[in-house]
Design a protein around this motif. Structure first.
Motif, PDB file in Angstrom:
ATOM      1  N   UNK A 204       0.821  -1.213   0.000  1.00 56.23           N
ATOM      2  CA  UNK A 204       0.000   0.000   0.000  1.00 56.23           C
ATOM      3  C   UNK A 204       0.856   1.264   0.000  1.00 56.23           C
ATOM      4  N   UNK A 205       1.897   1.271   0.816  1.00 57.61           N
ATOM      5  CA  UNK A 205       2.759   2.461   0.879  1.00 57.61           C
ATOM      6  C   UNK A 205       3.429   2.706  -0.466  1.00 57.61           C
ATOM      7  N   UNK A 206       3.952   1.663  -1.092  1.00 59.55           N
ATOM      8  CA  UNK A 206       4.652   1.828  -2.365  1.00 59.55           C
ATOM      9  C   UNK A 206       3.714   2.308  -3.469  1.00 59.55           C
ATOM     10  N   UNK A 207       2.531   1.728  -3.564  1.00 61.88           N
ATOM     11  CA  UNK A 207       1.606   2.114  -4.632  1.00 61.88           C
ATOM     12  C   UNK A 207       1.118   3.551  -4.464  1.00 61.88           C
ATOM     13  N   UNK A 208       0.755   3.931  -3.243  1.00 56.25           N
ATOM     14  CA  UNK A 208       0.287   5.297  -3.023  1.00 56.25           C
ATOM     15  C   UNK A 208       1.422   6.308  -3.197  1.00 56.25           C
ATOM     16  N   UNK A 209       2.608   5.971  -2.740  1.00 57.66           N
ATOM     17  CA  UNK A 209       3.745   6.873  -2.917  1.00 57.66           C
ATOM     18  C   UNK A 209       4.080   7.039  -4.392  1.00 57.66           C
ATOM     19  N   UNK A 210       4.011   5.957  -5.147  1.00 54.66           N
ATOM     20  CA  UNK A 210       4.283   6.035  -6.587  1.00 54.66           C
ATOM     21  C   UNK A 210       3.286   6.963  -7.267  1.00 54.66           C
ATOM     22  N   UNK A 211       1.989   6.799  -6.954  1.00 60.13           N
ATOM     23  CA  UNK A 211       0.973   7.637  -7.590  1.00 60.13           C
ATOM     24  C   UNK A 211       1.173   9.111  -7.242  1.00 60.13           C
ATOM     25  N   UNK A 212       1.463   9.403  -5.981  1.00 57.65           N
ATOM     26  CA  UNK A 212       1.675  10.793  -5.582  1.00 57.65           C
ATOM     27  C   UNK A 212       2.946  11.350  -6.200  1.00 57.65           C
ATOM     28  N   UNK A 213       3.999  10.530  -6.275  1.00 52.38           N
ATOM     29  CA  UNK A 213       5.257  10.995  -6.869  1.00 52.38           C
ATOM     30  C   UNK A 213       5.081  11.320  -8.347  1.00 52.38           C
ATOM     31  N   UNK A 214       4.283  10.533  -9.053  1.00 53.40           N
ATOM     32  CA  UNK A 214       4.029  10.815 -10.475  1.00 53.40           C
ATOM     33  C   UNK A 214       3.292  12.142 -10.626  1.00 53.40           C
ATOM     34  N   UNK A 215       2.324  12.408  -9.729  1.00 52.00           N
ATOM     35  CA  UNK A 215       1.624  13.697  -9.764  1.00 52.00           C
ATOM     36  C   UNK A 215       2.586  14.854  -9.515  1.00 52.00           C
ATOM     37  N   UNK A 216       3.498  14.665  -8.577  1.00 50.75           N
ATOM     38  CA  UNK A 216       4.473  15.718  -8.274  1.00 50.75           C
ATOM     39  C   UNK A 216       5.395  15.946  -9.463  1.00 50.75           C
ATOM     40  N   UNK A 217       5.830  14.860 -10.088  1.00 48.65           N
ATOM     41  CA  UNK A 217       6.729  14.988 -11.244  1.00 48.65           C
ATOM     42  C   UNK A 217       6.060  15.696 -12.416  1.00 48.65           C
ATOM     43  N   UNK A 218       4.748  15.614 -12.501  1.00 50.79           N
ATOM     44  CA  UNK A 218       4.012  16.263 -13.590  1.00 50.79           C
ATOM     45  C   UNK A 218       3.509  17.654 -13.212  1.00 50.79           C
ATOM     46  N   UNK A 219       3.867  18.125 -12.022  1.00 53.95           N
ATOM     47  CA  UNK A 219       3.405  19.433 -11.567  1.00 53.95           C
ATOM     48  C   UNK A 219       4.197  20.556 -12.254  1.00 53.95           C
ATOM     49  N   UNK A 220       3.662  21.773 -12.151  1.00 52.07           N
ATOM     50  CA  UNK A 220       4.283  22.919 -12.815  1.00 52.07           C
ATOM     51  C   UNK A 220       5.624  23.281 -12.188  1.00 52.07           C
ATOM     52  N   UNK A 221       5.726  23.220 -10.869  1.00 55.19           N
ATOM     53  CA  UNK A 221       6.974  23.654 -10.245  1.00 55.19           C
ATOM     54  C   UNK A 221       8.115  22.676 -10.520  1.00 55.19           C
ATOM     55  N   UNK A 222       7.803  21.372 -10.697  1.00 58.87           N
ATOM     56  CA  UNK A 222       8.852  20.422 -11.079  1.00 58.87           C
ATOM     57  C   UNK A 222       9.258  20.651 -12.533  1.00 58.87           C
ATOM     58  N   UNK A 223       8.281  20.942 -13.378  1.00 59.85           N
ATOM     59  CA  UNK A 223       8.625  21.259 -14.768  1.00 59.85           C
ATOM     60  C   UNK A 223       9.500  22.505 -14.847  1.00 59.85           C
TER      61      UNK A 223
END
Length: 332
Positions: A204-223
């Protein structure tokens, strides 16, 4: 802060009352006959009526639930959890003697699953769609759908029976005096149960962390950070870890209840003498005092975990601090 502490204390007291009432109600409605479960059908049938009546009075089988609950609650207010009829000892002593094993087992599994799950989730997000990402997702999907006791049995067969790397069960070597048991012996016996809880809790921790990390990587401030020349890994580490911390903390502390529930099954599989095994023994034997005591301890443990998560939120993100939230509500 004082108002927050008082509100949390009120919630804790309501939780304890609810857990106690539900535990007593479930045990009373259970079809388990404490006399038959602890004496045996053959021995019970051979007893005289006077002996059966005496045993029924001793176990409280002929006492209404409300009367037993009020008597137990009155003793609890004086710090007495009652007497465990199954172990013929005070409930507080039974819990204290087994709490160390369970807390050590759950603590190791909790920390290991949280750290490993967070690392795997971040690594999978950084390699989205690649071999590592597919491996992590497959690993998590399989374990998320696997019962804890089944995973424990597989590990027991492979690493204890076939390979002989770990003992078959118990928390200490059989036939060794308590004074002669070393820390290495206790750690060796705890390793496989802890590994079982850890590998299941990672999913559960890995799957939820992966999903949140992908959202962060696609965010404007990371871009924007990547436009300044940072790689995906550098941008995530410098600017995204704090945003990943809050959901990771939520998942980690919410897993306390799952870890405790999983430890019940793991302790039965590995014959590990902890609170989970004592709870199963109390439930099968109708030992309501011991079962209520363990339920209260487990509920307090889960509540403490959730409270710790709320306090840590304020350290990670000042906007989440209780005092600030209450002040903002008052200003509105």
């Amino acid at each position: 802060m004082a108002r927050y502490v008082v509100s949390q204390l009120g919630r804790f007291l309501l939780l304890m009352v609810a857990v106690a009432v539900v535990t007593f109600a479930l045990v009373s409605l259970s079809p388990v006959d404490p006399l038959q479960a602890n004496v045996g059908q053959a021995a019970l049938m051979s007893m005289s009526e006077e002996k059966r009546a005496a045993l029924a009075a001793y176990w409280g089988a002929d006492t209404p639930m409300l009367e037993r609950f009020l008597a137990w609650a009155g003793d609890l207010l004086h710090g007495d959890l009652g007497m465990s009829l199954r172990y013929n000892a005070p409930v507080a002593e039974v819990i204290a003697s087994r709490a160390a094993n369970s807390l050590a087992l759950m603590g190791v599994a909790w920390v290991a699953s949280g750290v490993l799950g967070f690392v795997l989730g971040v690594a999978a997000a950084l390699r989205e769609g690649r071999l590592l990402d597919r491996f992590v997702r497959g690993y998590c999907f399989v374990l998320a759908a696997s019962p804890t006791f089944w995973v424990g049995l597989l590990l027991l067969i492979v690493f204890s029976v076939w390979l002989g790397w770990f003992p078959l069960g118990f928390s200490v070597p059989v036939g060794v005096a308590a004074a002669d048991v070393t820390f290495a012996d206790a750690l060796h016996h705890m390793a496989l149960p802890a590994i079982t809880l850890s590998v299941v809790g990672v999913a559960n921790v890995a799957l939820h962390t992966r999903a949140k990390a992908i959202d962060v990587l696609n965010s404007d401030y990371v871009r924007f950070a990547r436009a300044r020349g940072l790689t995906r890994r550098e941008a995530l580490i410098r600017h995204g870890l704090r945003n990943l911390a809050l959901p990771a903390i939520t998942l980690q502390f919410s897993q306390i209840a799952e870890i405790f529930g999983g430890s019940v099954l793991v302790e039965e599989v590995f014959s590990y003498p902890g609170l989970g095994q004592a709870a199963v023994t109390a439930g099968l034997g109708g030992d309501v005092a011991l079962l209520a005591g363990i339920a209260l301890v487990s509920a307090a443990l889960v509540f403490a975990g959730n409270l710790a998560a709320n306090l840590i939120y304020g350290l990670v993100d000042p906007r989440m601090r209780p005092v600030r939230r209450q002040k903002e509500v008052a200003d509105d």
